[in-house]
Scaffold this motif. Structure first.
Motif, short mmCIF file in Angstrom:
data_model
loop_
_atom_site.label_atom_id
_atom_site.label_comp_id
_atom_site.label_asym_id
_atom_site.label_seq_id
_atom_site.Cartn_x
_atom_site.Cartn_y
_atom_site.Cartn_z
N ASP A 179 35.79 19.05 47.62
CA ASP A 179 35.68 17.66 47.14
C ASP A 179 34.21 17.22 47.09
OD1 ASP A 179 38.36 17.84 47.09
OD2 ASP A 179 38.78 16.30 48.58
N SER A 180 33.44 17.68 48.06
CA SER A 180 32.01 17.33 48.06
C SER A 180 31.33 17.95 46.84
CB SER A 180 31.34 17.86 49.33
OG SER A 180 31.83 17.15 50.44
N ASP A 181 31.73 19.15 46.51
CA ASP A 181 31.19 19.83 45.34
C ASP A 181 31.46 19.00 44.08
OD1 ASP A 181 29.85 22.24 44.45
OD2 ASP A 181 31.71 22.72 43.42
N ARG A 182 32.69 18.48 44.02
CA ARG A 182 33.09 17.65 42.87
C ARG A 182 32.22 16.40 42.79
NH1 ARG A 182 35.05 16.58 38.41
NH2 ARG A 182 37.14 15.81 37.97
N ILE A 183 32.00 15.77 43.96
CA ILE A 183 31.17 14.56 44.00
C ILE A 183 29.73 14.88 43.59
CG2 ILE A 183 29.99 13.10 45.71
CD1 ILE A 183 32.46 11.76 44.72
N LEU A 184 29.24 16.03 44.01
CA LEU A 184 27.88 16.44 43.62
C LEU A 184 27.77 16.56 42.10
CD1 LEU A 184 27.14 18.96 46.48
CD2 LEU A 184 25.72 16.99 45.91
N GLY A 185 28.86 17.05 41.50
CA GLY A 185 28.90 17.12 40.03
C GLY A 185 28.83 15.73 39.41
N MET A 186 29.53 14.78 40.03
CA MET A 186 29.53 13.39 39.54
C MET A 186 28.13 12.78 39.70
SD MET A 186 32.63 12.59 38.69
CE MET A 186 34.34 12.96 38.97
N LEU A 187 27.49 13.05 40.84
CA LEU A 187 26.15 12.51 41.08
C LEU A 187 25.19 12.98 39.99
CD1 LEU A 187 25.85 13.11 44.93
CD2 LEU A 187 25.87 10.88 43.81
N ALA A 188 25.40 14.22 39.56
CA ALA A 188 24.50 14.81 38.57
C ALA A 188 24.83 14.40 37.15
CB ALA A 188 24.54 16.33 38.70
N SER A 189 26.02 13.80 36.95
CA SER A 189 26.39 13.49 35.56
C SER A 189 26.76 12.03 35.31
CB SER A 189 27.54 14.39 35.12
OG SER A 189 28.67 14.17 35.93
N ARG A 190 27.24 11.33 36.34
CA ARG A 190 27.78 9.99 36.08
C ARG A 190 26.93 8.87 36.66
NH1 ARG A 190 33.51 10.58 35.73
NH2 ARG A 190 33.64 8.33 35.65
N SER A 191 25.84 9.19 37.30
CA SER A 191 25.02 8.15 37.91
C SER A 191 24.08 7.53 36.88
CB SER A 191 24.21 8.74 39.05
OG SER A 191 23.34 9.71 38.53
N ARG A 192 23.48 6.43 37.26
CA ARG A 192 22.53 5.74 36.38
C ARG A 192 21.35 6.68 36.08
NH1 ARG A 192 18.28 3.46 38.41
NH2 ARG A 192 16.90 2.24 37.09
N ARG A 193 20.88 7.37 37.15
CA ARG A 193 19.76 8.28 36.96
C ARG A 193 20.09 9.38 35.95
NH1 ARG A 193 15.40 8.64 40.38
NH2 ARG A 193 15.17 6.81 41.69
N ALA A 194 21.32 9.88 36.00
CA ALA A 194 21.74 10.93 35.06
C ALA A 194 21.83 10.36 33.65
CB ALA A 194 23.06 11.53 35.49
N GLU A 195 22.41 9.15 33.55
CA GLU A 195 22.61 8.56 32.22
C GLU A 195 21.28 8.22 31.54
OE1 GLU A 195 25.37 5.29 32.50
OE2 GLU A 195 27.07 6.63 32.85
N LEU A 196 20.30 7.82 32.36
CA LEU A 196 19.01 7.46 31.77
C LEU A 196 18.05 8.64 31.71
CD1 LEU A 196 18.39 3.97 33.47
CD2 LEU A 196 19.41 4.45 31.25
N GLY A 197 18.50 9.79 32.19
CA GLY A 197 17.65 10.98 32.17
C GLY A 197 16.47 10.89 33.13
N LEU A 198 16.62 10.09 34.19
CA LEU A 198 15.56 9.97 35.20
C LEU A 198 15.62 11.15 36.16
CD1 LEU A 198 16.06 6.19 36.06
CD2 LEU A 198 14.33 7.16 34.54
#
Lengths: 235, 269
Positions: free
Chosen positions: B151-170
């Motif tokens: 589950d943590s692995d899944r959340i790490l995937g979300m952090l890398a793709s669904r966060s503001r930083r990911a969306e803005l390419g920061l």
């Protein structure tokens, strides 16, 4: 109103054509004996068309048919690149003349071959470029390298899925699913530094983890040999 | 610049709220201004762990709906004055939160606080996504067992793709692994994944290993975050986590089972 009980439709069949180089019945008989003796079952009741284009002079059509049937072939008719009068004669004698579509078939085959080569060539070209992913492929993520190889610099987690139309290289542990040759490519391979995959698939042939025990937990690559999945040691 | 840190896990019951509370207090004790936000709308727990459940008047949703100001809703901790808590609503549901209104609240908090700690709900639904969306750093709380790691692995995937930083390419969210409920003895017996196993699977830097401890349950029930129990091994391990978060290099403790001495073995201690 349509005929309910019968229907005529054109179909193509592969028929054996017996090419005659002589009209001497004794010689033909001798060679047929030898040929049929090699595989009597194979020739039994096989439909045969006799090509007579190489024969010159008087041809004993009736005798040839009888000879063919004597060897338990099913006589279909005569064929060959012959004059119209001769065809007419054959028909008048009560035999079928089978038109070959040799030329056009040859052409079609050539065209087909060409397009196959083209498709193969284009596919091969696409397969040589790489899609590179840096970092882990996490559980729930899916990566697809369309018409490409897929290179993962990192591990593929359990519950993740990597798919490529070409090869898959994982510079890390492969714990999720890897599907190579997704569009049909039997030469596709899967390489990884640590094989602990849930599933690997090449060209539609797949293995679940229980089939990978031989190289489990070690560097390995998976490939197809005679459409059977095989794993081999990488280093 | 305020650091927004989300404490997340995917799986429930692994110690997110316990860790949020400990980290919040720990940072505040070091003199930083810290606010703890409970994102678990409808299943409010942080106030219990912090021992301020009787002081909740207004909550996060009231602030978002404009029914209260931030100052009215923030609860100042009685032990450490530089720590505040923004409690979740127990009666509303998580749909009350939107990216826009959460963003506004965080922006407001960033003016006063050095650290904004977001205690995420379990799961990968909207509530958890909201808690991680604005994060600069993530503390991924994991138990040493396969389902929690997955589950943590899944959340790490979300952090890398669904966060503001990911969306803005920061620059991507800085990820930390916090291994909780670790029992060296059970690892030795092969019943639990080892630190090495988990780090190998998740491939993120290790922030801390919190040993399985009776002190944690006692702390939760009494509303005294375990980090304040400086005698307990869990308390000490959380102290180390704070030091590492602040950039110090601290050796990892409590990774091997304690050997029983000859006397305790003889007398069944």
């Amino acid at each position: 109103m349509a005929d309910a009980s019968i229907e005529f439709k054109g179909s193509s069949f592969t028929l054996s054509v017996l090419h005659l180089r002589t009209s001497k019945l004794a010689d033909i008989r001798a060679d047929l004996i030898k040929k049929v003796a090699q595989a009597p079952d194979f020739f039994y009741l096989v439909p045969v068309v006799v090509n007579i284009e190489k024969l010159v002079g008087g041809i004993e059509y009736q005798a040839i048919k009888a000879l063919i049937e004597e060897f338990n072939f099913t006589f279909v008719g005569f064929t060959g690149d012959i004059a119209t009068e001769q065809r007419k004669l054959i028909r008048e004698l009560g035999f079928s003349f089978v038109n070959t579509t040799k030329v056009s078939t040859a052409k079609q085959t050539a065209i087909a071959q060409e397009s196959v080569t083209k498709i193969a060539a284009s596919a091969e070209c696409h397969l040589y470029t790489d899609k590179v992913h840096r970092g882990q492929v996490r559980s729930g993520q899916q990566l697809y390298a369309k018409n490409q190889n897929l290179v993962v610099i990192g591990s593929v987690s359990a519950g993740a899925e990597v798919i490529a139309d070409g090869n898959i290289h994982v510079y890390g542990s492969l714990r999720g699913r890897a599907i190579a040759g997704a569009k049909g490519h039997h030469k596709a391979q899967i390489y990884c530094q640590n094989l602990e995959a849930e599933l690997v698939s090449i060209n539609g042939n797949y293995w679940l983890s229980e089939s990978m025990q031989q190289h489990w937990g070690s560097p390995a690559f998976i490939h197809l040999t005679d459409s059977e999945l095989t794993s081999s040691k990488l280093i | 610049m305020a650091r927004i840190i989300v404490v997340t896990s995917g799986k429930g019951g692994v110690g997110k709220t316990t860790s949020s509370a400990a980290i919040g207090i720990g940072l505040a004790l070091k003199g930083h201004k810290v606010v703890l936000i409970d994102f678990d709308i409808g299943l409010r727990n942080l106030d219990l762990i912090m021992g301020c459940e009787r002081r909740v008047v207004y909550d996060f949703v009231n602030v978002i709906n404009g029914e209260a100001t931030l100052n009215q809703a923030l609860i100042k901790d009685k032990r450490v004055s530089s720590l505040s808590i923004l409690p979740a609503s127990q009666t509303r549901d998580k749909d009350a939160l939107t990216k826009e209104n959460v963003g506004k609240v965080l922006e407001e908090l960033a003016k006063t606080f050095d650290y904004i700690i977001c205690d995420s709900p379990a799961g990968i639904e909207a509530g958890a996504m909201m808690a991680l969306y604005y994060a600069d750093e993530a503390i991924v709380t994991t138990n040493p067992e396969v389902s929690s790691v997955r589950d943590s692995d899944r959340i790490l995937g979300m952090l890398a793709s669904r966060s503001r930083r990911a969306e803005l390419g920061l620059e991507p969210i800085k990820e930390h692994l916090l291994l909780t409920r670790y029992s060296p003895k059970r690892v030795e017996e092969g019943e639990m994944l080892s630190v090495e196993d988990v780090v190998d699977i998740l491939s993120i830097p290790l922030l801390g290993v919190i040993p399985e401890s009776q002190a944690v349950l006692k702390a939760s029930n009494s509303g005294e975050p375990v980090i304040l129990d400086i005698e307990s091994d869990a308390g000490k391990a959380y102290q180390d986590v704070i030091d590492r978060l602040l950039g110090e290099t601290v050796e990892f403790r409590f990774l091997v089972a304690e050997k029983k001495g000859i006397f305790s073995r003889m007398f069944g201690g």
